[in-house]
Design a protein around this motif. Structure first.
Motif, PDB file in Angstrom:
ATOM      1  N   LYS A  77      32.574  46.251  38.013  1.00  0.00           N
ATOM      2  CA  LYS A  77      32.543  44.802  37.817  1.00  0.00           C
ATOM      3  C   LYS A  77      33.602  44.155  38.706  1.00  0.00           C
ATOM      4  O   LYS A  77      34.539  44.824  39.162  1.00  0.00           O
ATOM      5  CB  LYS A  77      32.860  44.476  36.348  1.00  0.00           C
ATOM      6  CG  LYS A  77      31.676  44.743  35.440  1.00  0.00           C
ATOM      7  CD  LYS A  77      31.941  44.268  34.036  1.00  0.00           C
ATOM      8  CE  LYS A  77      32.914  45.184  33.320  1.00  0.00           C
ATOM      9  NZ  LYS A  77      33.061  44.995  31.915  1.00  0.00           N
ATOM     10  N   LYS A  78      33.447  42.862  38.928  1.00  0.00           N
ATOM     11  CA  LYS A  78      34.450  42.126  39.693  1.00  0.00           C
ATOM     12  C   LYS A  78      35.779  42.207  38.942  1.00  0.00           C
ATOM     13  O   LYS A  78      35.787  42.141  37.709  1.00  0.00           O
ATOM     14  CB  LYS A  78      33.996  40.667  39.812  1.00  0.00           C
ATOM     15  CG  LYS A  78      34.538  39.999  41.029  1.00  0.00           C
ATOM     16  CD  LYS A  78      33.978  38.608  41.192  1.00  0.00           C
ATOM     17  CE  LYS A  78      34.855  37.917  42.226  1.00  0.00           C
ATOM     18  NZ  LYS A  78      34.608  36.528  42.337  1.00  0.00           N
ATOM     19  N   GLU A  79      36.870  42.396  39.654  1.00  0.00           N
ATOM     20  CA  GLU A  79      38.224  42.487  39.090  1.00  0.00           C
ATOM     21  C   GLU A  79      38.507  43.834  38.429  1.00  0.00           C
ATOM     22  O   GLU A  79      39.566  44.027  37.856  1.00  0.00           O
ATOM     23  CB  GLU A  79      38.512  41.372  38.054  1.00  0.00           C
ATOM     24  CG  GLU A  79      38.252  39.974  38.532  1.00  0.00           C
ATOM     25  CD  GLU A  79      39.376  39.391  39.364  1.00  0.00           C
ATOM     26  OE1 GLU A  79      40.489  39.293  38.865  1.00  0.00           O
ATOM     27  OE2 GLU A  79      39.101  39.054  40.534  1.00  0.00           O
ATOM     28  N   GLN A  80      37.557  44.752  38.485  1.00  0.00           N
ATOM     29  CA  GLN A  80      37.796  46.065  37.865  1.00  0.00           C
ATOM     30  C   GLN A  80      38.712  46.905  38.734  1.00  0.00           C
ATOM     31  O   GLN A  80      38.596  46.926  39.954  1.00  0.00           O
ATOM     32  CB  GLN A  80      36.459  46.797  37.651  1.00  0.00           C
ATOM     33  CG  GLN A  80      36.608  48.054  36.825  1.00  0.00           C
ATOM     34  CD  GLN A  80      35.260  48.739  36.576  1.00  0.00           C
ATOM     35  OE1 GLN A  80      34.229  48.081  36.425  1.00  0.00           O
ATOM     36  NE2 GLN A  80      35.281  50.053  36.532  1.00  0.00           N
ATOM     37  N   LYS A  81      39.608  47.634  38.037  1.00  0.00           N
ATOM     38  CA  LYS A  81      40.563  48.515  38.710  1.00  0.00           C
ATOM     39  C   LYS A  81      39.792  49.699  39.297  1.00  0.00           C
ATOM     40  O   LYS A  81      39.015  50.346  38.606  1.00  0.00           O
ATOM     41  CB  LYS A  81      41.524  48.959  37.612  1.00  0.00           C
ATOM     42  CG  LYS A  81      42.684  49.778  38.013  1.00  0.00           C
ATOM     43  CD  LYS A  81      43.738  49.704  36.910  1.00  0.00           C
ATOM     44  CE  LYS A  81      43.506  50.730  35.815  1.00  0.00           C
ATOM     45  NZ  LYS A  81      44.615  50.848  34.874  1.00  0.00           N
ATOM     46  N   THR A  82      39.963  49.992  40.577  1.00  0.00           N
ATOM     47  CA  THR A  82      39.219  51.093  41.199  1.00  0.00           C
ATOM     48  C   THR A  82      40.124  52.247  41.627  1.00  0.00           C
ATOM     49  O   THR A  82      39.786  53.401  41.434  1.00  0.00           O
ATOM     50  CB  THR A  82      38.421  50.603  42.421  1.00  0.00           C
ATOM     51  OG1 THR A  82      39.326  50.028  43.353  1.00  0.00           O
ATOM     52  CG2 THR A  82      37.362  49.593  42.042  1.00  0.00           C
TER      53      THR A  82
END
Lengths: 123, 173
Positions: A77-82
Motif C-alpha cells: 500500500k502507499k506509505e507502507q514500510k518496505t
C-alpha cells in the motif's frame, strides 16, 4: 500521378512520382524527395520515449539494506514500510510512494546501496 | 518547548513514528521504556530514573539530518561536561562514554519515500540510574554513579533540545 488538393480554399497541384527508389512529390514547382531513411527519422521523433507507468522504489541515501519487510508478489500500500537502509548514523525506513504488487526486489539483506539506487519494482 | 510526558512506553521513537500529524520540535518524554532500542535494534536498558526522549525534527535535507545526528553526540557531551565537570568521550557515530563506559546513545530514524516524510531523534541518557544489571555493569554507567548524586532530568532535556534547535538552524542556513 497528378492530384489536385483544396486546402482551406486554396488549390494545390501535386505531382507524385518515383525516382531511383525514392518518392518525389512536386508542389508548386518545388520538389521533395522522400526515402526510407527520412520516414524512420520522422517516426522516431514522434514515438513516446518510455513507459511512464513503471513504479520504482529508490533509496535517497547510501547505506546498507538491514531489513526487507516485503517479498515478491506482496501487495504494497502507499506509505507502507518496505525496507530499512542503515546509514552510518541513521536508520531509514523506505516507504512506498505507490500502491502495487512487488514485481522484483533488486537488493538483498546486508547489501550496500548508493544514493538513488532502485530497490524495488512495483507493478 | 512542548513536552508530552509518559509514565511508560515501548520506545519513544516507536511512539513518535506513529503520530498522525507530527509537529516539529515536539518532545516525547518517558519515565521508562519497556522496549528501548538503539541502532540495529539493539536493546537500550531504560528503567525509571534515566532520561529517555524523542524529538520530532523539522523536515530537512537528509544530509542535514545526518550532520545533526553527529552533532547531537557533541551536544550531549557538552551538556554533561558543562553541568557536571565530567570528561565525556564521543564514541562515533552515536554514543557518549564517561570513564570508559557508555552513558548516552542517540538514534535518528527517518521515514522516507521520494522525500523525507518524518524524522525522529531519540536520545537515551543514563542520568539517575543507581545500578545496572550484571551483564551491563562493566560497559554502562550513569551520571548518578559518576557523581554520587541525582541530577535534574528536565533541565538537561531542555538544554539538549535548545542546543539542537540552534545547531539545525546553523547547518540548514
Amino acid at each position: 500521378m497528378k492530384l489536385k488538393l483544396n486546402i482551406k480554399g486554396k488549390e494545390y497541384e501535386i505531382e507524385i512520382s518515383e525516382e531511383g527508389g525514392r518518392v518525389k512529390i512536386k508542389v508548386g514547382g518545388k520538389e521533395f524527395l522522400f526515402g526510407e531513411k527520412e520516414e524512420i527519422a520522422v517516426a522516431k521523433t514522434v514515438l513516446p520515449k518510455r513507459d511512464f507507468s513503471k513504479k520504482e522504489i529508490k533509496t535517497p541515501i547510501a547505506g546498507i539494506v538491514s531489513e526487507i519487510f516485503v517479498k515478491e508478489g506482496d501487495f504494497v500500500k502507499k506509505e507502507q514500510k518496505t525496507l530499512l537502509v542503515s546509514a552510518m548514523k541513521m536508520e531509514n525506513e523506505i516507504v512506498s510512494d505507490f500502491e502495487g504488487r512487488v514485481q522484483k526486489i533488486l537488493v538483498q539483506k546486508k547489501q550496500e546501496v548508493k544514493e538513488g539506487d532502485i530497490l524495488i519494482f512495483l507493478q | 518547548m512542548k513536552i508530552k510526558k509518559y509514565k511508560v512506553v515501548t520506545s519513544t521513537n516507536a511512539l513518535a513514528k506513529k503520530i498522525k500529524t507530527p509537529k516539529p520540535w515536539l518532545v516525547l518524554l518517558a519515565e521508562k521504556q519497556s522496549l528501548g532500542y538503539g541502532r540495529k535494534g539493539s536493546a537500550w536498558f531504560s528503567p525509571k530514573g534515566g532520561l529517555y526522549f524523542s524529538i520530532i525534527l523539522p523536515k530537512s535535507k537528509i544530509e542535514d539530518l545526518q550532520t545533526l545526528t553527529i552533532l547531537a553526540a557533541f551536544i550531549v557531551a557538552k551538556v554533561i561536561k558543562e553541568n557536571f565537570n565530567l570528561e565525556p568521550f564521543i564514541k562515533l557515530p552515536n554514543d557518549v562514554w564517561v570513564n570508559g563506559k557508555k552513558i548516552a546513545g542517540i538514534l535518528t530514524e527517518n521515514v522516507v519515500g521520494k522525500e523525507v516524510k518524518l524524522s525522529v531523534m531519540g536520545i537515551g541518557l543514563n542520568t539517575n540510574i543507581e545500578k545496572f544489571p550484571r551483564n551491563l555493569e562493566n560497559t554502562a554507567t550513569s551520571l548518578k554513579i559518576e557523581l554520587g548524586r541525582e541530577v535534574n532530568n528536565e533541565k538537561i532535556l531542555k538544554q539538549i533540545v535548545g542546543e539542537l534547535k540552534n545547531q539545525l538552524k546553523t547547518i540548514s542556513e
